[in-house]
Design a protein around this motif. Structure first.
Motif, mmCIF file in Angstrom:
data_model
loop_
_atom_site.group_PDB
_atom_site.id
_atom_site.type_symbol
_atom_site.label_atom_id
_atom_site.label_comp_id
_atom_site.label_asym_id
_atom_site.label_seq_id
_atom_site.Cartn_x
_atom_site.Cartn_y
_atom_site.Cartn_z
ATOM 1 N N GLU A 213 -2.231 -1.178 -1.891
ATOM 2 C CA GLU A 213 -1.454 -0.024 -1.419
ATOM 3 C C GLU A 213 -2.301 0.889 -0.542
ATOM 4 O O GLU A 213 -1.822 1.438 0.466
ATOM 5 N N GLU A 214 -3.572 1.053 -0.898
ATOM 6 C CA GLU A 214 -4.472 1.857 -0.065
ATOM 7 C C GLU A 214 -4.650 1.229 1.309
ATOM 8 O O GLU A 214 -4.661 1.926 2.335
ATOM 9 N N GLU A 215 -4.784 -0.112 1.341
ATOM 10 C CA GLU A 215 -4.937 -0.791 2.623
ATOM 11 C C GLU A 215 -3.674 -0.678 3.478
ATOM 12 O O GLU A 215 -3.746 -0.537 4.697
ATOM 13 N N LEU A 216 -2.517 -0.729 2.839
ATOM 14 C CA LEU A 216 -1.269 -0.595 3.599
ATOM 15 C C LEU A 216 -1.134 0.795 4.208
ATOM 16 O O LEU A 216 -0.669 0.947 5.339
ATOM 17 N N ARG A 217 -1.549 1.809 3.460
ATOM 18 C CA ARG A 217 -1.477 3.173 3.997
ATOM 19 C C ARG A 217 -2.415 3.361 5.179
ATOM 20 O O ARG A 217 -2.185 4.210 6.046
ATOM 21 N N ALA A 218 -3.483 2.581 5.230
ATOM 22 C CA ALA A 218 -4.476 2.726 6.303
ATOM 23 C C ALA A 218 -4.072 2.001 7.580
ATOM 24 O O ALA A 218 -4.725 2.168 8.613
ATOM 25 N N ILE A 219 -3.013 1.172 7.523
ATOM 26 C CA ILE A 219 -2.592 0.447 8.724
ATOM 27 C C ILE A 219 -1.964 1.429 9.710
ATOM 28 O O ILE A 219 -1.062 2.188 9.342
ATOM 29 N N PRO A 220 -2.405 1.450 10.957
ATOM 30 C CA PRO A 220 -1.834 2.398 11.936
ATOM 31 C C PRO A 220 -0.383 2.063 12.262
ATOM 32 O O PRO A 220 0.073 0.933 12.064
ATOM 33 N N GLY A 221 0.327 3.050 12.757
ATOM 34 C CA GLY A 221 1.730 2.857 13.088
ATOM 35 C C GLY A 221 1.955 1.787 14.131
ATOM 36 O O GLY A 221 2.991 1.113 14.128
ATOM 37 N N SER A 222 0.983 1.578 15.001
ATOM 38 C CA SER A 222 1.140 0.560 16.045
ATOM 39 C C SER A 222 1.112 -0.859 15.484
ATOM 40 O O SER A 222 1.479 -1.807 16.172
ATOM 41 N N ALA A 223 0.658 -1.013 14.223
ATOM 42 C CA ALA A 223 0.555 -2.344 13.603
ATOM 43 C C ALA A 223 1.596 -2.554 12.516
ATOM 44 O O ALA A 223 1.431 -3.421 11.661
ATOM 45 N N GLU A 224 2.671 -1.750 12.534
ATOM 46 C CA GLU A 224 3.705 -1.879 11.509
ATOM 47 C C GLU A 224 4.374 -3.247 11.547
ATOM 48 O O GLU A 224 4.815 -3.758 10.527
ATOM 49 N N GLU A 225 4.486 -3.845 12.745
ATOM 50 C CA GLU A 225 5.133 -5.150 12.889
ATOM 51 C C GLU A 225 4.079 -6.222 13.168
ATOM 52 O O GLU A 225 4.187 -6.985 14.122
ATOM 53 N N SER A 226 3.056 -6.276 12.334
ATOM 54 C CA SER A 226 1.943 -7.185 12.582
ATOM 55 C C SER A 226 1.797 -8.196 11.445
ATOM 56 O O SER A 226 2.215 -7.936 10.312
ATOM 57 N N PRO A 227 1.195 -9.360 11.727
ATOM 58 C CA PRO A 227 0.926 -10.332 10.660
ATOM 59 C C PRO A 227 0.011 -9.761 9.576
ATOM 60 O O PRO A 227 0.111 -10.155 8.411
ATOM 61 N N GLU A 228 -0.895 -8.840 9.954
ATOM 62 C CA GLU A 228 -1.781 -8.239 8.957
ATOM 63 C C GLU A 228 -0.981 -7.473 7.908
ATOM 64 O O GLU A 228 -1.267 -7.558 6.709
ATOM 65 N N LEU A 231 0.810 -9.994 5.529
ATOM 66 C CA LEU A 231 -0.058 -10.611 4.526
ATOM 67 C C LEU A 231 -0.368 -9.646 3.381
ATOM 68 O O LEU A 231 -0.427 -10.043 2.212
ATOM 69 N N ARG A 232 -0.571 -8.372 3.700
ATOM 70 C CA ARG A 232 -0.839 -7.394 2.654
ATOM 71 C C ARG A 232 0.404 -7.173 1.782
ATOM 72 O O ARG A 232 0.296 -7.025 0.559
ATOM 73 N N LEU A 233 1.577 -7.136 2.399
ATOM 74 C CA LEU A 233 2.806 -6.982 1.615
ATOM 75 C C LEU A 233 3.033 -8.199 0.709
ATOM 76 O O LEU A 233 3.437 -8.049 -0.457
ATOM 77 N N GLU A 234 2.761 -9.371 1.224
ATOM 78 C CA GLU A 234 2.908 -10.578 0.413
ATOM 79 C C GLU A 234 1.975 -10.545 -0.799
ATOM 80 O O GLU A 234 2.371 -10.849 -1.934
ATOM 81 N N ALA A 235 0.716 -10.147 -0.555
ATOM 82 C CA ALA A 235 -0.245 -10.056 -1.659
ATOM 83 C C ALA A 235 0.145 -8.966 -2.640
ATOM 84 O O ALA A 235 -0.021 -9.112 -3.854
ATOM 85 N N LEU A 236 0.683 -7.856 -2.143
ATOM 86 C CA LEU A 236 1.090 -6.757 -3.023
ATOM 87 C C LEU A 236 2.252 -7.172 -3.913
ATOM 88 O O LEU A 236 2.292 -6.810 -5.104
ATOM 89 N N ALA A 237 3.212 -7.904 -3.375
ATOM 90 C CA ALA A 237 4.322 -8.392 -4.196
ATOM 91 C C ALA A 237 3.812 -9.276 -5.328
ATOM 92 O O ALA A 237 4.257 -9.161 -6.482
ATOM 93 N N LEU A 238 2.858 -10.151 -5.014
ATOM 94 C CA LEU A 238 2.281 -11.015 -6.045
ATOM 95 C C LEU A 238 1.537 -10.198 -7.097
ATOM 96 O O LEU A 238 1.630 -10.475 -8.301
ATOM 97 N N ALA A 239 0.772 -9.176 -6.665
ATOM 98 C CA ALA A 239 0.036 -8.335 -7.608
ATOM 99 C C ALA A 239 0.996 -7.590 -8.540
ATOM 100 O O ALA A 239 0.751 -7.477 -9.744
#
Length: 307
Positions: A213-228, A231-239
């Motif tokens: 969740e901390e890493e997701l908050r650090a993603i800039p707005g320009s990368a909202e539609e990015s593969p990065e 991948l973090r959302l996928e890992a967060l769902a699993l966690a």
């Protein structure tokens, strides 16, 4: 008349191998850990020629070293299957029973075991040296520079495979902090996903949730539609699912699936693991019909990948 007593120096059976090549790998692995092993039947096996497949080679160790030698073998054997999901908490719906186990031919299992042993023999003797060298270099520096982050990431990955999770977590968190200083997004993503994997394997899913969740908050707005971000959302769902937070897992998986479809398309293999996580969380909440829809979609996507 004297009574026979078991002696610590007595040789006892540790394991059996199919051939001398596998026995040599096991012996090398044990010797790398300071343990002496005797290969019984090695020369007899070699003289039998084609009939040698009927004769196993036995690895013997001293009785006092049996437990330690078994621990070394267990640590070098990495399972090929995915780790099982943690048991559901009290009051939650029981997850469905796993499907039938995949059967493999004995030769295939033997080849995989031999491959794992070969890698263990190559890697294990050098790990203590690498760690000492890294720690000496780190202690000689008063301040860390961003380029040193790669070393932290490498050591974190090595320590994870050695199951030294506490040390792995420290190095990976240092790598993430250093990558943040030099705005290295791709390397930071690799470190954050490694950290999440360490915490899940260490059975600390709540910490994995917090880190992601901390890493997701650090993603800039320009990368909202990015593969990065996907991948973090996928890992967060699993966690969330490993932490038995199934409602949160469903919400995050829904967001990840929508983003993944926009990035990759509905039938892309990148979505298969997410569909499995999503369906598992729905089943844990008793929403079996919704889970069936996702499982059917996963099966269709998997079938399309088979040539």
């Amino acid at each position: 008349m004297t009574t026979f007593l078991e002696s610590d120096e007595e040789l006892v059976l540790l394991t059996s191998c199919a051939d001398t090549a596998e026995a040599s790998l096991v012996r090398s692995l044990l010797e790398a850990h300071g343990l002496t092993a005797l290969v019984q039947g090695e020369h007899h096996h070699a003289m039998q020629g084609m009939m040698s497949e009927l004769q196993e080679v036995r690895i013997l160790v001293k009785r006092k070293h049996l437990a330690e030698a078994q621990a070394v073998l267990d640590a070098s054997s990495v399972p090929d299957e995915e780790p099982a999901s943690p048991p559901p908490s009290a009051g939650s719906t029981i997850a469905p029973a796993p499907g039938p186990a995949k059967l493999e031919a004995p030769d295939t299992r033997r080849a995989r075991r031999r491959k794992r042993l070969a890698w263990a023999v190559l890697i294990f003797p050098f790990v203590p040296f690498l760690i000492r060298l890294f720690e000496q270099d780190a202690s000689s520096r008063r301040t860390e520079v961003p380029s040193f982050a790669d070393d932290h990431l490498f050591l974190g990955e090595v320590l994870r495979h050695l199951r030294r999770y506490g040390e792995a977590e420290l190095h990976l968190r240092k790598a993430i902090a250093l990558y943040r200083q030099r705005f290295a997004a791709s390397e930071r993503q690799a470190a954050s996903l490694q950290l999440a994997a360490v915490l899940l394997e260490w059975e600390r899913p709540v910490l994995a949730v917090s880190a992601l969740e901390e890493e997701l908050r650090a993603i800039p707005g320009s990368a909202e539609e990015s593969p990065e971000r996907y991948l973090r959302l996928e890992a967060l769902a699993l966690a969330h699912r490993f932490a038995n937070q199934h409602e949160e897992a469903v919400k995050v998986a829904r967001r990840a699936l929508a983003l993944g479809e926009r990035l990759h398309g509905e039938a892309h293999p990148e979505l298969l693991d997410l569909l499995e996580t999503y369906a598992g969380a729905l089943r844990a909440l008793g929403r079996g019909e919704e889970a069936l829809v996702l499982e059917a979609r996963q099966q269709r996507s998997s079938a399309q990948q088979v040539p």
